[in-house]
Design a protein around this motif. Structure first.
Motif, mmCIF file in Angstrom:
data_model
loop_
_atom_site.group_PDB
_atom_site.id
_atom_site.type_symbol
_atom_site.label_atom_id
_atom_site.label_comp_id
_atom_site.label_asym_id
_atom_site.label_seq_id
_atom_site.Cartn_x
_atom_site.Cartn_y
_atom_site.Cartn_z
ATOM 1 N N TRP A 58 0.859 -1.178 0.000
ATOM 2 C CA TRP A 58 0.000 0.000 0.000
ATOM 3 C C TRP A 58 0.891 1.223 0.000
ATOM 4 O O TRP A 58 1.572 1.512 0.977
ATOM 5 C CB TRP A 58 -0.896 -0.002 1.236
ATOM 6 N N LEU B 61 2.493 -5.713 2.789
ATOM 7 C CA LEU B 61 1.396 -6.657 2.943
ATOM 8 C C LEU B 61 1.940 -8.073 2.761
ATOM 9 O O LEU B 61 2.976 -8.269 2.124
ATOM 10 C CB LEU B 61 0.308 -6.376 1.902
ATOM 11 N N ILE C 31 -2.241 -11.200 0.137
ATOM 12 C CA ILE C 31 -3.131 -10.118 0.566
ATOM 13 C C ILE C 31 -2.654 -8.844 -0.126
ATOM 14 O O ILE C 31 -1.814 -8.110 0.384
ATOM 15 C CB ILE C 31 -3.103 -9.950 2.102
ATOM 16 N N THR C 32 -3.164 -8.618 -1.316
ATOM 17 C CA THR C 32 -2.773 -7.436 -2.084
ATOM 18 C C THR C 32 -3.533 -6.211 -1.591
ATOM 19 O O THR C 32 -4.357 -6.291 -0.668
ATOM 20 C CB THR C 32 -3.046 -7.658 -3.573
ATOM 21 N N LYS C 33 -3.255 -5.079 -2.219
ATOM 22 C CA LYS C 33 -3.907 -3.825 -1.844
ATOM 23 C C LYS C 33 -5.423 -3.931 -1.980
ATOM 24 O O LYS C 33 -6.168 -3.497 -1.092
ATOM 25 C CB LYS C 33 -3.358 -2.697 -2.719
ATOM 26 N N CYS D 175 -6.880 -6.332 0.689
ATOM 27 C CA CYS D 175 -6.892 -5.639 1.982
ATOM 28 C C CYS D 175 -7.997 -4.598 2.017
ATOM 29 O O CYS D 175 -8.684 -4.431 3.032
ATOM 30 C CB CYS D 175 -5.530 -4.999 2.236
ATOM 31 N N PHE E 228 -11.299 -6.280 2.716
ATOM 32 C CA PHE E 228 -11.421 -6.607 4.138
ATOM 33 C C PHE E 228 -11.798 -5.373 4.957
ATOM 34 O O PHE E 228 -12.659 -5.431 5.840
ATOM 35 C CB PHE E 228 -10.110 -7.195 4.666
ATOM 36 N N ILE E 229 -11.146 -4.243 4.668
ATOM 37 C CA ILE E 229 -11.452 -3.005 5.391
ATOM 38 C C ILE E 229 -12.892 -2.582 5.132
ATOM 39 O O ILE E 229 -13.612 -2.164 6.050
ATOM 40 C CB ILE E 229 -10.470 -1.894 4.972
ATOM 41 N N PRO F 267 -6.796 4.259 5.125
ATOM 42 C CA PRO F 267 -7.166 2.998 4.479
ATOM 43 C C PRO F 267 -7.877 3.161 3.139
ATOM 44 O O PRO F 267 -8.496 2.207 2.663
ATOM 45 C CB PRO F 267 -8.100 2.366 5.503
#
Length: 390
Positions: free
Chosen positions: A56, A68, A129-131, A134, A137-138, A216
């Protein structure tokens, strides 16, 4: 209030402009931004921003990124390591295996590859877990937090109306349920409302996070066709798995003149084709609109660097105009974020409702008897002398 919003958006645009300016002012990254003919590589910058990556990026430092986890299955088993190990073309050795991020000239551009005898080989499995992952998930956590905040309020306060952020969330829930889901699905609204409300808030949160340039935010999730395709496939599965017999009858044996069905099944083929065009329309509509908004803002920002060779006066004037239009586009993108989430939910509701249609005989079962009794009772009430005080 309006001044605070304008200031926040202006700072957001400047946060997007400054990293590019800092990168262009340094000698090393200049090669990645400017081609040999001293022109700005606008295409490379745009697709670098819109694409996915293993870290990120930090807005105010072009050379650093938030690492990540990289999770790949190489030639000798599972490998888990930080994306910082393979930043800027570095080769990371994990046991007997070597990994790196493929360069621009590689067929695996931007992907983690394993070096086997000097050759780049794509790992059999890449669940890193790429950008974008992630960011998903956020977004999921934010949606859960938003909805549970409303649930907690009503659990503790009963039917008392919430205020501030919780009240705004409940207002949006009621707007979507009472304005879209309930009128379209009627007595089956409660069955499909959880999914439709979830997909609305999920898309809305992803859209809004994509407009923020710092963590984020900054992940262009709905501008990634893989994300919109998965959402459209879920709608497709719900529509067809829970569809009624009448729906499938109209697909394979539609109520049209026989020469449209035999000897050449023209209408059945068109109906079957229509089943798959609906999720395709959902996918492309959301993807194209959100990606286009991001591209316009980046292009407006790049105008500063494109006109930089014309002198400080032209550059300054271009910077002012570019920032003003970028702020305007960000305001417009906020509105588009709501509209696109609303449109996706509305179309999903319509497609699901089409799958819930019942035939003439099916629709006049118990419900039809109940409706008939109700109409008969209403007629008796209206015809009775006591029903008319006059």
């Amino acid at each position: 209030m309006k001044r605070n919003i304008f200031t926040a958006l202006l700072l957001a645009v400047m946060a997007l402009v400054f990293p590019l300016g800092m990168a262009a002012s340094e000698e090393t990254p200049l090669d990645s931004l400017v081609e040999k003919d001293s022109s700005v590589d606008a295409q490379g910058i745009i697709f670098d921003h819109l694409g996915d990556r293993y870290g990120w990026e930090v807005p105010f430092n072009h050379h650093k990124s938030i690492p990540l986890p990289v999770i790949v299955w190489g030639s000798d088993g599972l490998h888990v390591f930080s994306s910082a190990r393979v930043d800027h073309g570095a080769v990371y050795r994990d046991g007997n295996a070597e990994f790196k991020v493929a360069g621009k000239d590689s067929p695996y551009k931007g992907k983690v590859v394993e070096l086997v005898n000097g050759q780049e080989v794509k790992p059999a499995v890449d669940i890193s877990i790429t950008k974008n992952v992630c960011g998903v998930f956020i977004s999921v956590l934010l949606v859960i937090w938003c909805i549970l905040s409303v649930a907690r309020w009503h659990k503790s306060q009963g039917m008392k109306g919430p205020r501030k952020m919780t009240g705004a969330i409940e207002l949006v829930i009621l707007f979507i349920y009472d304005g879209v889901i309930k009128p379209t699905l009627k007595n089956k609204a409660n069955k499909f409302a959880p999914y439709l409300l979830t997909v609305f808030f999920f898309i809305l949160v992803m859209n809004l996070l994509g407009l923020i340039v710092i963590f984020p935010g900054g992940a262009n999730l709905t501008g990634n066709i893989a994300v919109t395709l998965v959402l459209a496939i879920i709608t497709f599965l719900i529509t067809n798995i829970f569809a009624t017999k009448h729906y499938w009858k109209e697909v394979f044996n539609p109520d049209v003149p026989w020469w449209f069905k035999w000897p050449i099944p023209i209408m059945p083929v068109i109906e079957i084709f229509g089943i798959f065009t609906k999720p395709a329309a959902l996918t492309v509509r959301l993807f194209a609109n959100m990606m286009g908004g991001h591209m316009i803002v980046i292009v407006l920002t790049l105008l500063i660097f494109i006109f930089a060779a014309m002198g400080p006066v032209v550059t300054g004037a271009t910077a002012v105009v570019s920032i003003i239009f970028s702020v305007f586009m960000l305001l417009l993108d906020v509105l588009v974020s709501f509209i696109q989430a609303y449109v996706f939910t509305m179309l999903s509701t319509l497609f699901i409702a089409l799958g819930q249609e019942e035939g003439h005989h099916e629709g006049h079962g118990n419900d039809g008897h109940h409706d008939g009794s109700k109409h008969l009772q209403d007629a008796k009430t209206q015809s009775s002398p006591s029903a008319n005080p006059a």
